[in-house]
Enzyme design. Structure first.
Site, mmCIF file in Angstrom:
data_model
loop_
_atom_site.group_PDB
_atom_site.id
_atom_site.type_symbol
_atom_site.label_atom_id
_atom_site.label_comp_id
_atom_site.label_asym_id
_atom_site.label_seq_id
_atom_site.Cartn_x
_atom_site.Cartn_y
_atom_site.Cartn_z
ATOM 1 N N TYR A 54 0.810 -1.215 0.000
ATOM 2 C CA TYR A 54 0.000 0.000 0.000
ATOM 3 C C TYR A 54 0.845 1.268 0.000
ATOM 4 O O TYR A 54 0.310 2.369 -0.045
ATOM 5 C CB TYR A 54 -0.961 -0.009 1.192
ATOM 6 N N LYS A 71 3.092 -14.810 5.375
ATOM 7 C CA LYS A 71 3.396 -15.711 4.261
ATOM 8 C C LYS A 71 4.917 -15.857 4.170
ATOM 9 O O LYS A 71 5.535 -15.798 3.102
ATOM 10 C CB LYS A 71 2.806 -15.162 2.955
ATOM 11 N N ASP A 115 -3.005 -18.150 3.914
ATOM 12 C CA ASP A 115 -3.993 -18.965 3.210
ATOM 13 C C ASP A 115 -4.652 -19.962 4.160
ATOM 14 O O ASP A 115 -5.866 -20.203 4.081
ATOM 15 C CB ASP A 115 -3.382 -19.661 1.991
ATOM 16 N N ASP A 166 -6.412 -6.265 4.899
ATOM 17 C CA ASP A 166 -7.473 -5.768 4.032
ATOM 18 C C ASP A 166 -8.371 -6.920 3.580
ATOM 19 O O ASP A 166 -9.603 -6.836 3.617
ATOM 20 C CB ASP A 166 -6.851 -5.064 2.832
#
Length: 333
Positions: A124, A171, A204, A228
């Site tokens: 972002y 991740k 995930d 988000d």
């Protein structure tokens, strides 16, 4: 007691849900001095920008704002108003409580978690460029300072809210430098809070587990992009974005706003459900230390949501936005 608060009505249904919330707050035994300003798509024709300087000045003065959803035109070169506000005031913590509400249609009845999203960096930052004509590159920024700051915020929030567990979402198995740094910072900060259970979850897998067993989670902390996405996923567990409040908090400035968008298709029709905006104001009251009033409004809102006669259009009823707010005021009294 009185408070000076910047009031940003926003676009689409923003003015309706914010004015309904203002009606409720003005019925409380404390005084709000509202500084009403314009931002969003509606400001472009008038000011040439979706975020006029007077909005920035107002927030700088008052240190607190209640904001409706705004629309940033796509493909016009204007930067997101929300992202600009967060970066301008270093509102590094995005807080989204997600909680099952009796009377609101949902497949779950025991969700009660808080998503803490790092708000200042990651993809972002908007650092991207074309590489020739056939490729594009975006740079992901993760820093030690921002990571430790948001994880510490999450643990402090867990202590304050009497939560038992903080889950760091990442991740790092793929992005070993960026998410690896975030994960290492999470582990370091966790050592300062031995009374709080700490765990880690790949993003995930976290998505799957939230859908399968959301009741197992308390506070989730994560970098910007994952926050988000997962905060919208979590909103779907409790009836949708119209039921979820939000806050963007920095060291001395905070902006409170509903999570949902501006919904221009129903704007001006008195159809919007103001629940998320009302709950955002409850978060604002708690931030201000007005705990009793915050509890009273939330309890009154919950009583209204249980009653079939006050179902709004999104819940299959026909109660209007203002009528819903008046029902909350009636329960308050």
């Amino acid at each position: 007691m009185s408070y000076d608060v910047t009031l940003i009505l926003g676009d689409g249904i923003g003015p309706e849900v914010i004015n309904a919330t203002k009606l409720i707050l003005d019925s409380c035994p404390i005084k709000f001095n509202w500084d009403i300003v314009e931002a969003g798509e509606s400001s472009i024709k008038k000011y040439g920008t979706p975020l006029p300087q007077n909005v920035i000045d107002s927030i700088n003065r008052n240190k607190i704002a209640l904001k409706g959803p705004v629309t940033t035109p796509i493909g016009t070169g204007f930067k997101s108003v929300n992202v600009t506000l967060r970066q301008t005031f270093d509102l590094y913590a995005n807080i989204r409580p997600v909680k099952t509400i009796a009377g609101v249609p949902s497949k779950y009845d025991n969700v009660n978690l808080i998503i803490v999203r790092e708000n200042s960096e990651d993809l972002y930052k908007g650092i991207e460029h074309m590489v020739g004509d056939d490729a594009a590159e975006s740079i992901k920024i993760i820093t030690r300072k921002a990571s430790e700051r948001i994880v510490d915020f999450a643990f402090n929030l867990a202590v304050k809210e009497k939560r038992k567990k903080v889950t760091s979402v990442h991740k790092a198995n793929i992005m070993k430098c960026t998410d690896g740094l975030f994960l290492n910072c999470s582990r370091k900060v966790a050592q300062n809070y031995p009374e709080i259970v700490y765990e880690e979850m790949i993003v995930d897998a976290m998505s799957m587990k939230l859908v399968m067993s959301p009741e197992k989670y308390d506070v989730l902390v994560m970098p910007n992009l994952y926050g988000d996405i997962l905060s919208d996923l979590a909103a779907g567990l409790v009836g949708g974005l119209g039921m979820v409040p939000g806050a963007n908090i920095g060291n001395d400035i905070a902006i409170f706003e509903p999570v949902h968008g501006s919904a221009p298709d129903i704007a001006g029709q008195n159809k919007a459900n103001p629940t998320a905006a009302i709950l955002s104001s409850v978060m604002m009251l708690r931030y201000l230390g007005e705990l009793d009033i915050a509890d009273s409004i939330e309890n009154a809102l919950n009583l209204v949501l249980k009653q079939e006669e006050y179902k709004t259009f999104d819940m299959g009823g026909n109660t209007g936005t203002i009528e819903f707010a008046k029902a909350v005021i009636k329960e308050l009294k």
